[in-house]
Design an enzyme around this catalytic site. Structure first.
Site, short mmCIF file in Angstrom:
data_model
loop_
_atom_site.label_atom_id
_atom_site.label_comp_id
_atom_site.label_asym_id
_atom_site.label_seq_id
_atom_site.Cartn_x
_atom_site.Cartn_y
_atom_site.Cartn_z
N LYS A 48 18.79 -3.95 -22.18
CA LYS A 48 17.60 -2.75 -21.69
C LYS A 48 17.90 -1.94 -22.70
CE LYS A 48 20.58 -4.48 -17.44
NZ LYS A 48 21.52 -4.76 -16.51
N GLY A 49 18.41 -1.52 -23.08
CA GLY A 49 18.32 -0.07 -24.36
C GLY A 49 17.24 -0.08 -25.05
N GLU A 104 14.69 -1.77 -31.34
CA GLU A 104 16.75 -1.51 -30.75
C GLU A 104 16.46 -0.07 -30.52
OE1 GLU A 104 18.83 -2.94 -30.28
OE2 GLU A 104 20.04 -4.20 -31.15
N ASP A 108 24.30 -0.12 -34.59
CA ASP A 108 25.67 1.31 -35.22
C ASP A 108 26.24 -0.25 -36.15
OD1 ASP A 108 28.79 1.79 -34.38
OD2 ASP A 108 28.53 0.90 -32.33
N PHE A 157 29.55 8.41 -28.89
CA PHE A 157 29.45 7.48 -28.09
C PHE A 157 27.65 8.23 -27.48
CE2 PHE A 157 27.99 4.99 -24.54
CZ PHE A 157 27.81 3.29 -24.87
N ASP A 164 23.27 3.80 -21.91
CA ASP A 164 23.79 3.92 -21.04
C ASP A 164 25.41 3.66 -21.57
OD1 ASP A 164 24.10 1.05 -21.84
OD2 ASP A 164 24.75 0.47 -20.17
P1 IMP Z 1 25.89 -3.13 -32.93
O1 IMP Z 1 25.58 -4.45 -32.69
O2 IMP Z 1 28.11 -2.54 -33.23
O3 IMP Z 1 24.58 -2.30 -33.98
O4 IMP Z 1 25.86 -2.36 -31.36
C1 IMP Z 1 24.58 -2.41 -31.13
C2 IMP Z 1 24.42 -2.05 -29.76
O5 IMP Z 1 25.33 -1.42 -29.24
C3 IMP Z 1 23.46 -1.51 -29.46
O6 IMP Z 1 21.93 -1.84 -29.15
C4 IMP Z 1 23.45 -0.79 -27.89
O7 IMP Z 1 23.25 -1.80 -26.76
C5 IMP Z 1 24.83 -1.12 -27.88
N1 IMP Z 1 25.34 0.65 -28.37
C6 IMP Z 1 25.71 0.79 -29.41
N2 IMP Z 1 26.20 2.02 -29.93
C7 IMP Z 1 26.38 2.80 -28.86
C8 IMP Z 1 26.25 4.13 -27.76
O8 IMP Z 1 26.76 5.35 -28.95
N3 IMP Z 1 25.84 4.32 -26.79
C9 IMP Z 1 25.46 3.14 -26.22
N4 IMP Z 1 25.06 1.58 -26.80
C10 IMP Z 1 25.61 1.83 -28.15
MG MG Z 2 21.40 -2.88 -26.88
#
Ligand code: IMP
Ligand code: MG
Length: 188
Positions: A48-49, A104, A108, A157, A164
């Site tokens: 949803k982000g 996106e 992260d 975070f 969210d």
């Molecule tokens: P990745 O797979 O580690 O790159 O994580 C990506 C997903 O994690 C993002 O699309 C977000 O949904 C969630 N995410 C990563 N960091 C944060 C944050 O600081 N706040 C909220 N959601 C996050």
């Molecule tokens: Mg996401």
């Protein structure tokens, strides 16, 4: 315009203001308009982000864009990516011969994006580029694979503007650093 979210909603200090978001989103929209001139790119939002970013971004693109959405679950009940990505909602449209822009919220570890990229490439789009509003300012992820980046952000975070913690704070108009002590739950 210009008013920050109320203190009642706000869980921590502002990292990126509503004005900074609006300015950057307009710039990215202008880049996409120029880069895809004469084409009709398909924007794929990762729910949803990315919903709020994608909504503003699409209105900043002066081209006949089309939309689709995918929902993935990557975090379970922690604030760090497990590397396990599950498709919760798949696309409606066929990607064959489409110019796809994956939108996106935040990259992260990049695990979610790597999974999505492979998955989308297997559907034979004409092109696939990634537009991420936020990218962690670290060596963890190879940014050269991201065509459009909004902001580089520290390893805090973050919540707001779609992001969210336990489904809360997505409607903040700015991006904030979640205060220590706020109990994080599921994200998506
Ligand atoms: P990745 O797979 O580690 O790159 O994580 C990506 C997903 O994690 C993002 O699309 C977000 O949904 C969630 N995410 C990563 N960091 C944060 C944050 O600081 N706040 C909220 N959601 C996050
Ligand atoms: Mg996401």
């Amino acid at each position: 315009m210009g008013s920050a979210s109320s203190d009642f909603l706000a869980p921590g200090r502002v990292l990126i203001s509503e004005e900074e978001l609006a300015t950057r989103v307009r710039e990215i929209g202008a880049s996409i308009t120029a880069d895809y001139a004469g084409r009709a790119p398909l924007l794929i939002g990762v729910l949803k982000g990315a919903f709020m970013f994608m909504s503003d971004l699409a209105r900043a693109v002066d081209l006949p864009v089309e939309f689709d959405f995918m929902a993935v679950s990557s975090y379970g009940h922690s604030t760090r990516s497990s590397g396990v990505v599950r498709i919760v909602k798949d696309l409606d449209l066929d990607l064959a011969d489409r110019d796809v822009i994956l939108v996106e919220d935040i990259v992260d570890s990049g695990l979610t994006l790597n999974y999505l990229r492979k998955n989308l490439m297997s559907r034979n789009p004409a092109s696939l580029e990634v537009c991420a509003l936020l990218v962690r300012d670290s060596d963890v992820y190879d940014e050269t694979s991201l065509r459009y980046i909004g902001f580089r952000v520290p390893d805090d975070f973050l919540v707001g503007y779609g992001l969210d913690v336990a489904e809360r704070y997505r409607n903040l108009t700015e991006i904030r650093v979640l205060d220590q002590g706020v109990d994080p739950g599921a994200g998506s």
